[in-house]
Design a protein around this motif. Structure first.
Motif, PDB file in Angstrom:
ATOM      1  N   GLU A 122       0.855  -1.272  -0.057  1.00  0.00           N
ATOM      2  CA  GLU A 122      -0.026   0.013   0.040  1.00  0.00           C
ATOM      3  C   GLU A 122       0.894   1.228  -0.081  1.00  0.00           C
ATOM      4  OE1 GLU A 122      -2.645  -0.273   3.396  1.00  0.00           O
ATOM      5  OE2 GLU A 122      -3.944  -1.710   2.450  1.00  0.00           O
ATOM      6  N   GLU A 123       2.165   1.168   0.501  1.00  0.00           N
ATOM      7  CA  GLU A 123       3.079   2.278   0.628  1.00  0.00           C
ATOM      8  C   GLU A 123       3.531   2.741  -0.780  1.00  0.00           C
ATOM      9  OE1 GLU A 123       5.553   1.537   3.617  1.00  0.00           O
ATOM     10  OE2 GLU A 123       4.031   1.714   5.241  1.00  0.00           O
ATOM     11  N   ILE A 124       3.641   1.674  -1.643  1.00  0.00           N
ATOM     12  CA  ILE A 124       4.303   1.903  -3.170  1.00  0.00           C
ATOM     13  C   ILE A 124       3.334   2.406  -4.041  1.00  0.00           C
ATOM     14  CG2 ILE A 124       5.571   0.632  -4.890  1.00  0.00           C
ATOM     15  CD1 ILE A 124       7.051   0.736  -2.066  1.00  0.00           C
ATOM     16  N   GLU A 125       3.474   3.524  -4.581  1.00  0.00           N
ATOM     17  CA  GLU A 125       2.584   4.152  -5.417  1.00  0.00           C
ATOM     18  C   GLU A 125       2.425   3.405  -6.865  1.00  0.00           C
ATOM     19  OE1 GLU A 125       3.421   8.055  -7.159  1.00  0.00           O
ATOM     20  OE2 GLU A 125       5.767   7.482  -6.650  1.00  0.00           O
ATOM     21  N   TYR A 126       3.434   2.656  -7.319  1.00  0.00           N
ATOM     22  CA  TYR A 126       3.512   1.989  -8.501  1.00  0.00           C
ATOM     23  C   TYR A 126       2.545   0.757  -8.563  1.00  0.00           C
ATOM     24  CZ  TYR A 126       7.273   5.402  -9.391  1.00  0.00           C
ATOM     25  OH  TYR A 126       7.923   6.622  -9.322  1.00  0.00           O
ATOM     26  N   PHE A 127       2.141   0.246  -7.549  1.00  0.00           N
ATOM     27  CA  PHE A 127       1.234  -1.033  -7.435  1.00  0.00           C
ATOM     28  C   PHE A 127       0.009  -0.641  -7.676  1.00  0.00           C
ATOM     29  CE2 PHE A 127       4.874  -3.037  -4.398  1.00  0.00           C
ATOM     30  CZ  PHE A 127       5.401  -3.410  -5.481  1.00  0.00           C
ATOM     31  N   PRO A 128      -0.473  -1.216  -8.587  1.00  0.00           N
ATOM     32  CA  PRO A 128      -1.991  -1.081  -9.007  1.00  0.00           C
ATOM     33  C   PRO A 128      -2.892  -1.500  -7.711  1.00  0.00           C
ATOM     34  CG  PRO A 128      -1.076  -2.258 -10.754  1.00  0.00           C
ATOM     35  CD  PRO A 128      -0.196  -2.251  -9.604  1.00  0.00           C
ATOM     36  N   LYS A 129      -3.974  -0.738  -7.358  1.00  0.00           N
ATOM     37  CA  LYS A 129      -4.857  -1.045  -6.122  1.00  0.00           C
ATOM     38  C   LYS A 129      -5.472  -2.272  -6.236  1.00  0.00           C
ATOM     39  CE  LYS A 129      -8.449   1.460  -3.354  1.00  0.00           C
ATOM     40  NZ  LYS A 129      -9.130   2.319  -3.369  1.00  0.00           N
ATOM     41  N   MET A 130      -5.791  -2.779  -7.411  1.00  0.00           N
ATOM     42  CA  MET A 130      -6.405  -4.233  -7.353  1.00  0.00           C
ATOM     43  C   MET A 130      -5.400  -5.228  -7.108  1.00  0.00           C
ATOM     44  SD  MET A 130      -8.211  -6.194 -10.455  1.00  0.00           S
ATOM     45  CE  MET A 130      -9.767  -4.875 -10.445  1.00  0.00           C
ATOM     46  N   LEU A 131      -4.044  -4.944  -7.446  1.00  0.00           N
ATOM     47  CA  LEU A 131      -3.049  -5.989  -7.009  1.00  0.00           C
ATOM     48  C   LEU A 131      -3.265  -6.066  -5.400  1.00  0.00           C
ATOM     49  CD1 LEU A 131      -1.020  -7.982  -7.867  1.00  0.00           C
ATOM     50  CD2 LEU A 131       0.528  -5.923  -8.097  1.00  0.00           C
ATOM     51  N   THR A 132      -2.915  -4.963  -4.945  1.00  0.00           N
ATOM     52  CA  THR A 132      -2.627  -4.840  -3.666  1.00  0.00           C
ATOM     53  C   THR A 132      -3.883  -5.470  -2.901  1.00  0.00           C
ATOM     54  OG1 THR A 132      -1.351  -2.960  -3.770  1.00  0.00           O
ATOM     55  CG2 THR A 132      -2.207  -3.077  -1.661  1.00  0.00           C
ATOM     56  N   GLU A 133      -5.106  -4.931  -3.164  1.00  0.00           N
ATOM     57  CA  GLU A 133      -6.135  -5.595  -2.503  1.00  0.00           C
ATOM     58  C   GLU A 133      -6.413  -7.000  -2.581  1.00  0.00           C
ATOM     59  OE1 GLU A 133      -9.467  -3.395  -4.261  1.00  0.00           O
ATOM     60  OE2 GLU A 133      -9.223  -1.530  -2.928  1.00  0.00           O
ATOM     61  N   MET A 134      -5.948  -7.539  -3.673  1.00  0.00           N
ATOM     62  CA  MET A 134      -6.052  -8.906  -4.037  1.00  0.00           C
ATOM     63  C   MET A 134      -4.979  -9.805  -3.031  1.00  0.00           C
ATOM     64  SD  MET A 134      -8.910  -9.616  -5.558  1.00  0.00           S
ATOM     65  CE  MET A 134      -8.651 -11.448  -6.017  1.00  0.00           C
ATOM     66  N   VAL A 135      -3.865  -9.175  -3.056  1.00  0.00           N
ATOM     67  CA  VAL A 135      -2.711  -9.716  -2.504  1.00  0.00           C
ATOM     68  C   VAL A 135      -3.393  -9.935  -0.710  1.00  0.00           C
ATOM     69  CG1 VAL A 135      -0.543  -9.559  -1.240  1.00  0.00           C
ATOM     70  CG2 VAL A 135      -0.988  -9.458  -3.688  1.00  0.00           C
ATOM     71  N   GLY A 136      -3.972  -8.708  -0.246  1.00  0.00           N
ATOM     72  CA  GLY A 136      -4.682  -8.536   0.906  1.00  0.00           C
ATOM     73  C   GLY A 136      -5.740  -9.825   1.064  1.00  0.00           C
ATOM     74  N   VAL A 137      -6.550  -9.915   0.325  1.00  0.00           N
ATOM     75  CA  VAL A 137      -7.696 -11.111   0.391  1.00  0.00           C
ATOM     76  C   VAL A 137      -6.957 -12.345   0.351  1.00  0.00           C
ATOM     77  CG1 VAL A 137      -9.340 -12.047  -1.048  1.00  0.00           C
ATOM     78  CG2 VAL A 137      -9.186  -9.581  -0.946  1.00  0.00           C
ATOM     79  N   GLY A 138      -5.744 -12.505  -0.236  1.00  0.00           N
ATOM     80  CA  GLY A 138      -4.971 -13.976  -0.420  1.00  0.00           C
ATOM     81  C   GLY A 138      -4.390 -14.269   1.063  1.00  0.00           C
ATOM     82  N   GLU A 139      -3.880 -13.135   1.704  1.00  0.00           N
ATOM     83  CA  GLU A 139      -3.212 -13.184   3.106  1.00  0.00           C
ATOM     84  C   GLU A 139      -4.349 -13.288   3.835  1.00  0.00           C
ATOM     85  OE1 GLU A 139       0.802 -10.825   3.382  1.00  0.00           O
ATOM     86  OE2 GLU A 139      -1.033  -9.592   2.818  1.00  0.00           O
ATOM     87  N   ARG A 140      -5.441 -13.017   4.049  1.00  0.00           N
ATOM     88  CA  ARG A 140      -6.606 -13.183   5.135  1.00  0.00           C
ATOM     89  C   ARG A 140      -7.087 -14.530   5.014  1.00  0.00           C
ATOM     90  NH1 ARG A 140      -7.113  -7.720   3.686  1.00  0.00           N
ATOM     91  NH2 ARG A 140      -9.086  -8.128   2.386  1.00  0.00           N
ATOM     92  N   SER A 141      -7.341 -14.826   3.897  1.00  0.00           N
ATOM     93  CA  SER A 141      -7.745 -16.326   3.365  1.00  0.00           C
ATOM     94  C   SER A 141      -6.980 -17.351   3.502  1.00  0.00           C
ATOM     95  CB  SER A 141      -8.594 -16.131   2.359  1.00  0.00           C
ATOM     96  OG  SER A 141      -7.622 -15.982   1.004  1.00  0.00           O
ATOM     97  N   GLY A 142      -5.601 -17.072   3.615  1.00  0.00           N
ATOM     98  CA  GLY A 142      -4.831 -18.019   3.431  1.00  0.00           C
ATOM     99  C   GLY A 142      -4.401 -18.806   2.332  1.00  0.00           C
ATOM    100  N   SER A 143      -4.990 -18.230   1.293  1.00  0.00           N
ATOM    101  CA  SER A 143      -4.885 -18.788  -0.159  1.00  0.00           C
ATOM    102  C   SER A 143      -4.040 -17.914  -1.055  1.00  0.00           C
ATOM    103  CB  SER A 143      -6.332 -19.359  -0.689  1.00  0.00           C
ATOM    104  OG  SER A 143      -6.982 -18.254  -0.570  1.00  0.00           O
ATOM    105  N   LEU A 144      -3.028 -17.215  -0.600  1.00  0.00           N
ATOM    106  CA  LEU A 144      -2.055 -16.170  -1.385  1.00  0.00           C
ATOM    107  C   LEU A 144      -1.795 -16.719  -2.784  1.00  0.00           C
ATOM    108  CD1 LEU A 144      -1.162 -13.316  -1.504  1.00  0.00           C
ATOM    109  CD2 LEU A 144       0.999 -14.228  -0.344  1.00  0.00           C
ATOM    110  N   GLU A 145      -1.288 -17.987  -2.814  1.00  0.00           N
ATOM    111  CA  GLU A 145      -0.996 -18.515  -4.035  1.00  0.00           C
ATOM    112  C   GLU A 145      -2.063 -18.555  -5.130  1.00  0.00           C
ATOM    113  OE1 GLU A 145       0.188 -23.245  -5.687  1.00  0.00           O
ATOM    114  OE2 GLU A 145       0.951 -22.615  -3.771  1.00  0.00           O
TER     115      GLU A 145
END
Length: 295
Positions: free
Chosen positions: A216-239
């Protein structure tokens, strides 16, 4: 090679020492497969990853081939006309010529007389661009421009995001820990500032933060990418989540490329028509004026 692998090194170490040009992704995946005892699965994952990457590149190249050939042929034809045909027309005409013809002859004379200067300027620009890519400031400026200000910035951003997601998914599936996976991803991504951002995420993760919080602190990362990574981390299915979002970005890159090319073809046609009409007017207007004065 074979003795090193069998006697002193692991397969990954042998590949790294004897085949230094192999991609970092390949070597680290093999190393992780050896350590986890799932080397066969890692090779299957690598096959899927490189097959997908190769097909994506092939589609982009094939769709760009026709417009590139048309533009190249048009440029060559215009250069021949400017260097050969226009000077001959200017020599046969009288002094009273329309402004469009005079302007075209002036441009033609510049090309004929200063062609070496044009080539020199182009060569210098190419050298300066190459040197800039080798410096930190130059690489940052070029990469930042492609992601934030270039006309195709959305395409560049989605391409880098897809590369991040697909490579990260491959590394995690191979069993690499998150910091090591991020380190490999940072070395694979083509855009420099995006790569630097991944390295910053790795450092933040090593300090105990989550991947999505760090992204979230890196301006060059698309917001959707950051949000989906967060979803994967919280659900335990990041891969699995990275697999899905990687496929999404790859599809968006393909769709956007197709749209751009579908717009490019009529634009090229219109530009060529304008150039042809301009050349015809410059050549035939003096003839019409001459015939009118004779009549």
């Amino acid at each position: 090679g074979a003795e090193d692998i069998g006697a002193r090194y692991s397969m990954a170490q042998g590949l790294e020492n004897n085949m230094p040009r192999l991609p970092k992704t390949f070597i680290e995946t093999v190393r992780a497969g050896e350590q986890s005892g799932a080397l066969e699965e890692c090779f299957k994952r690598l096959h899927k990853y490189y097959d997908k990457t190769a097909k994506t590149k092939a589609k982009v190249i094939s769709t760009l081939t026709y417009p590139a050939m048309v533009i190249a042929v048009a440029v060559i034809v215009v250069i021949i006309i400017m260097v050969k045909a226009i000077p001959a027309v200017g020599g046969e005409m009288g002094t009273e010529m329309p402004a469009v013809t005079k302007g075209l002859i002036a441009v033609s004379n510049f090309f004929v007389g200063w062609w070496w200067l044009i080539l020199l300027v182009l060569a210098l620009l190419g050298i300066l661009c190459t040197l800039a890519k080798r410096t930190e400031k130059g690489r940052v400026a070029i990469s930042s421009f492609s992601l934030k200000h270039a006309p195709l910035r959305r395409l560049h951003s989605m391409s880098a995001a897809g590369q991040f997601a697909n490579t990260m998914a491959t590394m995690l599936a191979a069993g690499l820990p998150v910091p090591k996976a991020l380190d490999v991803v940072s070395q694979v991504i083509g855009n420099y500032v995006f790569s630097v951002g991944v390295r910053e995420v790795k450092q933040s993760v090593e300090r105990g933060r989550t991947i999505s919080e760090s992204m979230e602190e890196i301006e060059y990362f698309p917001k959707m990418l950051t949000e989906m990574v967060g979803v994967g981390e919280r659900s335990g299915s990041l891969e699995q989540t990275l697999d899905v979002i990687g496929a999404y970005f790859d599809n968006e890159v393909e769709v956007l490329t197709s749209r751009l090319l579908s717009l490019m073809e009529p634009i090229i046609t219109i530009l060529l028509a304008v150039v042809v009409v301009f050349l015809l007017l410059a050549v035939y207007l003096p003839m019409f004026s001459m015939y009118g004065s004779m009549a």
